[in-house]
Design a protein around this motif. Structure first.
Motif, PDB file in Angstrom:
ATOM      1  N   THR A  75       0.844  -1.197   0.000  1.00  0.00           N
ATOM      2  CA  THR A  75       0.000   0.000   0.000  1.00  0.00           C
ATOM      3  C   THR A  75       0.876   1.242   0.000  1.00  0.00           C
ATOM      4  N   ASN A  76       0.243   2.372  -0.253  1.00  0.00           N
ATOM      5  CA  ASN A  76       0.996   3.621  -0.189  1.00  0.00           C
ATOM      6  C   ASN A  76       0.936   4.179   1.222  1.00  0.00           C
ATOM      7  N   TRP A  84       5.782   3.907  -0.997  1.00  0.00           N
ATOM      8  CA  TRP A  84       5.056   2.651  -0.894  1.00  0.00           C
ATOM      9  C   TRP A  84       5.691   1.779   0.178  1.00  0.00           C
ATOM     10  N   ARG A 117      -1.472   2.929   6.005  1.00  0.00           N
ATOM     11  CA  ARG A 117      -1.807   4.113   5.208  1.00  0.00           C
ATOM     12  C   ARG A 117      -1.738   5.407   6.015  1.00  0.00           C
TER      13      ARG A 117
END
Length: 160
Positions: A75-76, A84, A117
Motif C-alpha cells: 500500500t501507499n 510505498w 496508510r
C-alpha cells in the motif's frame, strides 16, 4: 698425553649424553603433566556444558498455538504520495479451524493496510520506529481478534 685427551673427551661426551637424557626425561614428564591438566580442564568444561544443555527449553507459546501467514500487504503511505510499503507478516493464534483462521487473517490483514496508510517513512525509520510499528500492529491484532492472536510477527518490510 694423547691418552689423557681421549679420556677427557670420553667423559665430556658422557656428560653431554647424561644431560641430554635428563633434559629429555624432564620434558617428557612436564608434557605428560600438562596433558593431564588439560584433560581435567576439558572434562570440567564438558560436564558444565552437559548441565546447561540438559535444562529444558521453555517456549513463550503453547503447543496448541499455530502460525498463520497473512497475505502480503502492499500500500501507499500517508506522505509523500509516491512512497510505498510492502509487508509480509504472520500471526500466532490459538488452535482454530480453517474457516476461523482465514477470516481472522483477512481481518488482521485489512487492519494492517488501514494502519500502514496512516504512516510516514519517518515514523518507521530505524530500530526504534520498527519496534513501535511492531508493538502497534501487535496491539491492533490482539484487539481486532478478541485475544485470539498471541503475537504478530513481521517477516519482511520494504519501504520505497
Amino acid at each position: 698425553m694423547a691418552d689423557v685427551d681421549n679420556d677427557g673427551q670420553g667423559r665430556g661426551s658422557l656428560q653431554w649424553i647424561v644431560a641430554l637424557v635428563v633434559v629429555t626425561g624432564l620434558s617428557a614428564g612436564a608434557g605428560t603433566l600438562a596433558s593431564f591438566h588439560m584433560l581435567a580442564t576439558v572434562d570440567r568444561l564438558v560436564d558444565s556444558r552437559k548441565e546447561v544443555v540438559e535444562t529444558p527449553v521453555i517456549s513463550a507459546f503453547n503447543p496448541s498455538d499455530r502460525l498463520r501467514k497473512i497475505a502480503p500487504v502492499t500500500t501507499n503511505l500517508a506522505a509523500p504520495p509516491d512512497s510505498w510499503i510492502r509487508m509480509e507478516a504472520s500471526i500466532v493464534t490459538d488452535k482454530l479451524n480453517d474457516e476461523e483462521s482465514h477470516a481472522l487473517t483477512a481481518k488482521v490483514g485489512e487492519d494492517i493496510v488501514a494502519y500502514l496508510r496512516t504512516l510516514t517513512p519517518n515514523q518507521i525509520e530505524g530500530a526504534r520506529g520498527l519496534q513501535y510499528l511492531r508493538e502497534d500492529l501487535n496491539e491492533r491484532a490482539v484487539t481486532r481478534s478478541g485475544g485470539k492472536v498471541r503475537e504478530l510477527i513481521i517477516e519482511t518490510l520494504v519501504v520505497q
